[in-house]
Design a protein around this motif. Sequence first.
Motif, PDB file in Angstrom:
ATOM      1  N   LEU A  44     -19.037 -24.959 -22.410  1.00  0.00           N
ATOM      2  CA  LEU A  44     -18.065 -25.932 -22.906  1.00  0.00           C
ATOM      3  C   LEU A  44     -18.682 -26.825 -23.974  1.00  0.00           C
ATOM      4  O   LEU A  44     -18.053 -27.083 -25.019  1.00  0.00           O
ATOM      5  CB  LEU A  44     -17.524 -26.780 -21.759  1.00  0.00           C
ATOM      6  N   ASN A  45     -19.880 -27.301 -23.753  1.00  0.00           N
ATOM      7  CA  ASN A  45     -20.557 -28.129 -24.767  1.00  0.00           C
ATOM      8  C   ASN A  45     -20.686 -27.388 -26.086  1.00  0.00           C
ATOM      9  O   ASN A  45     -20.492 -27.968 -27.157  1.00  0.00           O
ATOM     10  CB  ASN A  45     -21.928 -28.581 -24.273  1.00  0.00           C
ATOM     11  N   HIS A  46     -21.004 -26.095 -26.007  1.00  0.00           N
ATOM     12  CA  HIS A  46     -21.132 -25.295 -27.227  1.00  0.00           C
ATOM     13  C   HIS A  46     -19.781 -25.180 -27.938  1.00  0.00           C
ATOM     14  O   HIS A  46     -19.711 -25.286 -29.165  1.00  0.00           O
ATOM     15  CB  HIS A  46     -21.692 -23.905 -26.902  1.00  0.00           C
ATOM     16  N   MET A  47     -18.711 -24.985 -27.177  1.00  0.00           N
ATOM     17  CA  MET A  47     -17.380 -24.890 -27.778  1.00  0.00           C
ATOM     18  C   MET A  47     -17.011 -26.191 -28.489  1.00  0.00           C
ATOM     19  O   MET A  47     -16.413 -26.176 -29.565  1.00  0.00           O
ATOM     20  CB  MET A  47     -16.322 -24.565 -26.722  1.00  0.00           C
ATOM     21  N   LEU A  48     -17.382 -27.316 -27.903  1.00  0.00           N
ATOM     22  CA  LEU A  48     -17.103 -28.611 -28.528  1.00  0.00           C
ATOM     23  C   LEU A  48     -17.895 -28.791 -29.822  1.00  0.00           C
ATOM     24  O   LEU A  48     -17.421 -29.445 -30.758  1.00  0.00           O
ATOM     25  CB  LEU A  48     -17.398 -29.745 -27.552  1.00  0.00           C
ATOM     26  N   LEU A  49     -19.086 -28.206 -29.884  1.00  0.00           N
ATOM     27  CA  LEU A  49     -19.879 -28.267 -31.120  1.00  0.00           C
ATOM     28  C   LEU A  49     -19.319 -27.333 -32.192  1.00  0.00           C
ATOM     29  O   LEU A  49     -19.288 -27.681 -33.374  1.00  0.00           O
ATOM     30  CB  LEU A  49     -21.332 -27.894 -30.836  1.00  0.00           C
ATOM     31  N   VAL A  50     -18.877 -26.157 -31.782  1.00  0.00           N
ATOM     32  CA  VAL A  50     -18.368 -25.167 -32.732  1.00  0.00           C
ATOM     33  C   VAL A  50     -16.981 -25.556 -33.258  1.00  0.00           C
ATOM     34  O   VAL A  50     -16.658 -25.318 -34.413  1.00  0.00           O
ATOM     35  CB  VAL A  50     -18.323 -23.758 -32.077  1.00  0.00           C
ATOM     36  N   TYR A  51     -16.160 -26.144 -32.401  1.00  0.00           N
ATOM     37  CA  TYR A  51     -14.781 -26.496 -32.769  1.00  0.00           C
ATOM     38  C   TYR A  51     -14.531 -27.991 -32.567  1.00  0.00           C
ATOM     39  O   TYR A  51     -13.683 -28.391 -31.774  1.00  0.00           O
ATOM     40  CB  TYR A  51     -13.801 -25.680 -31.916  1.00  0.00           C
ATOM     41  N   PRO A  52     -15.246 -28.853 -33.301  1.00  0.00           N
ATOM     42  CA  PRO A  52     -15.154 -30.299 -33.058  1.00  0.00           C
ATOM     43  C   PRO A  52     -13.806 -30.919 -33.421  1.00  0.00           C
ATOM     44  O   PRO A  52     -13.465 -31.981 -32.901  1.00  0.00           O
ATOM     45  CB  PRO A  52     -16.269 -30.874 -33.932  1.00  0.00           C
ATOM     46  N   GLU A  53     -13.053 -30.288 -34.285  1.00  0.00           N
ATOM     47  CA  GLU A  53     -11.799 -30.880 -34.746  1.00  0.00           C
ATOM     48  C   GLU A  53     -10.583 -30.113 -34.240  1.00  0.00           C
ATOM     49  O   GLU A  53      -9.492 -30.251 -34.797  1.00  0.00           O
ATOM     50  CB  GLU A  53     -11.793 -30.963 -36.268  1.00  0.00           C
ATOM     51  N   GLN A  54     -10.760 -29.295 -33.209  1.00  0.00           N
ATOM     52  CA  GLN A  54      -9.667 -28.498 -32.668  1.00  0.00           C
ATOM     53  C   GLN A  54      -9.277 -28.982 -31.276  1.00  0.00           C
ATOM     54  O   GLN A  54     -10.126 -29.461 -30.525  1.00  0.00           O
ATOM     55  CB  GLN A  54     -10.088 -27.022 -32.553  1.00  0.00           C
ATOM     56  N   GLU A  55      -8.009 -28.825 -30.952  1.00  0.00           N
ATOM     57  CA  GLU A  55      -7.574 -29.056 -29.589  1.00  0.00           C
ATOM     58  C   GLU A  55      -7.895 -27.799 -28.791  1.00  0.00           C
ATOM     59  O   GLU A  55      -7.571 -26.681 -29.210  1.00  0.00           O
ATOM     60  CB  GLU A  55      -6.074 -29.322 -29.540  1.00  0.00           C
ATOM     61  N   LEU A  56      -8.565 -27.954 -27.655  1.00  0.00           N
ATOM     62  CA  LEU A  56      -8.999 -26.828 -26.844  1.00  0.00           C
ATOM     63  C   LEU A  56      -8.262 -26.837 -25.507  1.00  0.00           C
ATOM     64  O   LEU A  56      -8.247 -27.848 -24.808  1.00  0.00           O
ATOM     65  CB  LEU A  56     -10.506 -26.892 -26.576  1.00  0.00           C
ATOM     66  N   ASN A  57      -7.680 -25.711 -25.164  1.00  0.00           N
ATOM     67  CA  ASN A  57      -7.089 -25.515 -23.844  1.00  0.00           C
ATOM     68  C   ASN A  57      -8.064 -24.619 -23.091  1.00  0.00           C
ATOM     69  O   ASN A  57      -8.209 -23.442 -23.429  1.00  0.00           O
ATOM     70  CB  ASN A  57      -5.707 -24.877 -23.951  1.00  0.00           C
ATOM     71  N   VAL A  58      -8.755 -25.170 -22.088  1.00  0.00           N
ATOM     72  CA  VAL A  58      -9.879 -24.479 -21.461  1.00  0.00           C
ATOM     73  C   VAL A  58      -9.558 -24.096 -20.022  1.00  0.00           C
ATOM     74  O   VAL A  58      -9.038 -24.907 -19.254  1.00  0.00           O
ATOM     75  CB  VAL A  58     -11.147 -25.372 -21.481  1.00  0.00           C
ATOM     76  N   ASN A  59      -9.894 -22.854 -19.665  1.00  0.00           N
ATOM     77  CA  ASN A  59      -9.789 -22.360 -18.301  1.00  0.00           C
ATOM     78  C   ASN A  59     -11.185 -21.895 -17.886  1.00  0.00           C
ATOM     79  O   ASN A  59     -11.838 -21.162 -18.624  1.00  0.00           O
ATOM     80  CB  ASN A  59      -8.802 -21.191 -18.228  1.00  0.00           C
ATOM     81  N   VAL A  60     -11.656 -22.338 -16.712  1.00  0.00           N
ATOM     82  CA  VAL A  60     -12.988 -21.994 -16.235  1.00  0.00           C
ATOM     83  C   VAL A  60     -12.868 -21.231 -14.924  1.00  0.00           C
ATOM     84  O   VAL A  60     -12.146 -21.665 -14.021  1.00  0.00           O
ATOM     85  CB  VAL A  60     -13.864 -23.256 -16.031  1.00  0.00           C
TER      86      VAL A  60
END
Length: 74
Positions: A44-60
């Motif tokens: 998740l931290n990596h996704m936040l770094l790669v897509y800092p300006e995107q809204e993310l809908n996350v399923n874990v």
Amino acid sequence: MLEIEIYEVDYSVSPGGVNCWEANVQGYGESKCYSDFNSAGEALNHMLLVYPEQELNVNVMSLATYFKLEEANA
């Protein structure tokens, strides 16, 4: 909005294999997979770094959850 599935992968069944976490990103007609994370939080931290300006809908989903769902559907 990007749809992200973060899930644990059971590579330990292969000789020398080690479980890891992967993130599959889908959005805007494309998909991309990121792998080799040690935890869901790391993915998740990596996704936040790669897509800092995107809204993310996350399923874990952990392996324990996956196996529990498979057992319930059997």
